[in-house]
Motif scaffolding. Structure first.
Motif, PDB file in Angstrom:
ATOM      1  N   GLY A 322       0.812  -1.212   0.000  1.00 31.97           N
ATOM      2  CA  GLY A 322       0.000   0.000   0.000  1.00 31.97           C
ATOM      3  C   GLY A 322       0.842   1.258   0.000  1.00 31.97           C
ATOM      4  N   GLY A 323       1.957   1.222  -0.712  1.00 38.93           N
ATOM      5  CA  GLY A 323       2.810   2.402  -0.782  1.00 38.93           C
ATOM      6  C   GLY A 323       3.675   2.552   0.460  1.00 38.93           C
ATOM      7  N   TYR A 348       5.836  -7.560  -8.403  1.00 42.81           N
ATOM      8  CA  TYR A 348       5.519  -6.591  -7.355  1.00 42.81           C
ATOM      9  C   TYR A 348       4.565  -5.527  -7.873  1.00 42.81           C
ATOM     10  N   PHE A 349       3.512  -5.279  -7.090  1.00 43.14           N
ATOM     11  CA  PHE A 349       2.582  -4.213  -7.446  1.00 43.14           C
ATOM     12  C   PHE A 349       2.350  -3.327  -6.231  1.00 43.14           C
ATOM     13  N   GLU A 350       2.289  -2.008  -6.492  1.00 48.64           N
ATOM     14  CA  GLU A 350       2.139  -1.048  -5.397  1.00 48.64           C
ATOM     15  C   GLU A 350       0.996  -0.092  -5.725  1.00 48.64           C
ATOM     16  N   THR A 351       0.139   0.137  -4.740  1.00 55.50           N
ATOM     17  CA  THR A 351      -0.934   1.110  -4.925  1.00 55.50           C
ATOM     18  C   THR A 351      -1.017   1.933  -3.649  1.00 55.50           C
ATOM     19  N   THR A 356      -4.407  -0.909   4.429  1.00 52.36           N
ATOM     20  CA  THR A 356      -5.864  -0.798   4.531  1.00 52.36           C
ATOM     21  C   THR A 356      -6.573  -1.735   3.546  1.00 52.36           C
ATOM     22  N   TRP A 357      -7.875  -1.944   3.785  1.00 50.36           N
ATOM     23  CA  TRP A 357      -8.672  -2.833   2.948  1.00 50.36           C
ATOM     24  C   TRP A 357      -8.811  -2.371   1.491  1.00 50.36           C
ATOM     25  N   PRO A 358      -8.876  -1.053   1.229  1.00 49.90           N
ATOM     26  CA  PRO A 358      -8.929  -0.680  -0.194  1.00 49.90           C
ATOM     27  C   PRO A 358      -7.749  -1.253  -0.976  1.00 49.90           C
ATOM     28  N   VAL A 359      -6.568  -1.247  -0.353  1.00 44.45           N
ATOM     29  CA  VAL A 359      -5.374  -1.804  -1.007  1.00 44.45           C
ATOM     30  C   VAL A 359      -5.526  -3.310  -1.204  1.00 44.45           C
ATOM     31  N   TRP A 360      -6.100  -4.010  -0.204  1.00 43.93           N
ATOM     32  CA  TRP A 360      -6.199  -5.473  -0.289  1.00 43.93           C
ATOM     33  C   TRP A 360      -7.286  -5.901  -1.270  1.00 43.93           C
TER      34      TRP A 360
END
Lengths: 373, 373
Positions: A322-323, A348-351, A356-360
């Protein structure tokens, strides 16, 4: 209808009446939270994704909203406490009401098991047109609650298992994604906070993901590896029509569940071809009492012993974060550096969004389409 | 395991740590509540089914437990608030924490949707040997969460559907019991508070009840009759293998759900041969604002028009009450007097406990064995 409506009040039998909140002047564009309880005016999502809260605590000296950051509430003329937060990111967030030091759930919101207690949830709407995480008019799968006795935990436990639309009317066998919640959560996390069935229904309807079963397990066990192998896996493979081999088996998890996933797949790579690790990595920095970086050592040793085998075996080894504001940032960074040194391949991916749940949800949305292909 | 345990704290990411409660001297025989949250010492069930509560609210002036009756909590040396209640009856009870006037759920307990908000639940153990409401080592059914669009409510909704053990591996069609929650509750009520799947698993394993499907619907709708007929019934009969006729269809409900059941089966007796009305009856006394006894008049007129037909059609018309302390006592008493005057046959069962879930579990436990026989 009068009788029914009144019955809600008359026949509820809860030693008290539902809190009735008087309306305040609400600007156009303000909407009640989708996570709110029926009939409650608050929380309200304001323009710009600020959130307005109002709580009844007539005798309180101090009332706050804990949304990661603490917001002090002010008492209005009616004696109710109100506040408006800064803009919040889209998707689901846990929050708490703090009444004179008591950290509790907001009676106006839905409660979710997270943070090791029943916590309130606020759902910030996604941008116009982004319906990835909303129920759509597409074929819907089901989520089954299955009870089983865990010989490892020595108790009856539950798992939730998603089966895609059409499962009942086919004789086909399906691949299975096993997915783990984070610390202080349980088997309800991926079903409620994660919206797993909605994400899969939408991806499968768009033919972006292959139809699959998703088993949401309870990771609160003295020995996840033992419980998974001796208790959970056999139940899923007995109770559902699954392709019971590594080519059709994935394991993923977030945070604590990500560590469980790492330990499991590195100890038993022969069982999995697909791996997802969200906002996680062995604890390598800001070590809590009793934890040493050595916890990861045996797993790094296994990887070092045969990196080529792991690279061949794991068709997908997907890491997401999550950054930099993700509390697992350093753990994941150090793990990736070690993987690079050993020569272990991963995606690898990053947002942005933190831990938090939005990231998951986003992580599952991106992982599911690359599974079982 | 250290890493995993610590991860619960480190990776929970909830802007605060889990409340750590220091132990008090606990007498032998005291046990943590089965409804408690993992790792919490309180609530505690004490000998004689008194309940000990302890809550952290450092800045509060007044903290109470609302368990039907209000109990004032006292602050201990550590600044935590404690109280011990009078003996409680066996089974599930809603309760609240009242912190300086804010009526909230207890962060140490599991939360349930009831009383029009997420409420805490306390489970008082049943007497030694009474395992009717506990998970046993018997074949277990599943409970499926099904999403559907309600044209009546104009929104996506959920229902929970119990299918008995063996359902997946048979081609048999099953009878269906549709069962409704009470006011301020929803489709989760019979699954969580009611333990419907556990009750049916145990009764079916003992061959006391015939295998059946149980559909737990959401009664929070502008028009229950319309939603049941146009939305819920078609979904259940499409998604599950059911005997879709009156001989294999039952409707039951508690409190508000009992009124919904009465209105439905009297308007459409041709659709049901089995009826259960728990702690209910049309509102006929202590009328809330806007409610008149006339709400029931059209239904009494239908019964008067052809009592013999209703007596023939309803193989089971089962009324239960939680004794004289049940808040629906007068409504049910007046309804029974009217049924007697009209000549409508019914079976009546009464168990002490008031307007509470222990009574409704007992009601389902007694109704299920006389269905579909």
């Amino acid at each position: 209808m009068l009788a029914l409506t009144a019955a809600v009040v008359v026949l509820a039998a809860c030693g008290g009446k539902q809190q009735q909140v008087a309306g305040i002047g609400i600007e156009p564009g303000e909407t009640p939270s989708k996570q709110g309880v029926r009939g409650r005016e608050f929380p309200q999502i304001l323009p710009g994704n600020r959130v307005a809260f109002r709580v009844k605590a007539p005798g309180a000296k101090q009332v706050q909203i804990d949304l990661g950051k603490l917001y002090d509430m002010q008492q209005n003329e009616a004696g109710e406490w109100e506040c408006v937060t800064e803009p919040q990111s889209e998707g689901f967030h846990y929050y708490f009401l703090v009444v004179d030091g008591a950290r509790v759930a907001d009676p106006s919101a839905r409660a979710y098991y997270g943070c090791s207690q029943f916590s309130s949830g606020i759902e910030i709407p996604y941008p116009e047109g982004d319906t990835r995480f909303y129920v759509r008019d597409v074929p819907h799968g089901k989520v089954s609650m299955v009870r089983f006795y865990s010989t490892t935990s020595g108790e009856w436990r539950r798992m939730f298992v998603y089966t895609p639309a059409g499962y009942e009317n086919s004789s086909k066998k399906y691949p299975v994604l096993y997915i783990q919640h984070g610390g202080g959560e349980d088997e309800t996390g991926w079903m409620e906070q994660g919206r797993t069935d909605i994400i899969l229904d939408n991806l499968i309807a768009e033919e972006q993901a292959n139809p699959m079963i998703v088993a949401m397990l309870d990771g609160n066990t003295p020995d996840f590896e033992k419980e998974f192998l001796n208790d959970c896996l056999p139940v899923v493979e007995k109770e559902f029509r699954v392709e019971a081999d590594a080519d059709h088996r994935a394991l993923a998890g977030l945070s604590m569940g990500g560590i469980q996933t790492l330990n499991m797949v590195i100890s038993h790579p022969e069982l999995f071809r697909y791996v997802g690790v969200f906002s996680s990595g062995w604890i390598a920095s800001n070590l809590p009492a009793g934890v040493t970086p050595e916890a990861a050592a045996p797993y790094y040793d296994m990887l070092k012993a045969r990196p080529a085998y792991y690279n061949e075996q794991f068709k997908v080894f997907y890491l997401t974060m999550g950054g930099q504001e993700d509390i697992a940032w350093n753990n994941c960074r150090i793990m990736k550096e070690n993987f690079d040194a050993i020569g272990i391949r991963y995606t690898y991916f990053e947002t942005p969004g933190g831990h938090t749940w939005p990231v998951w949800r986003e992580s599952l949305y991106r992982l599911a389409p690359i599974l079982f292909k």
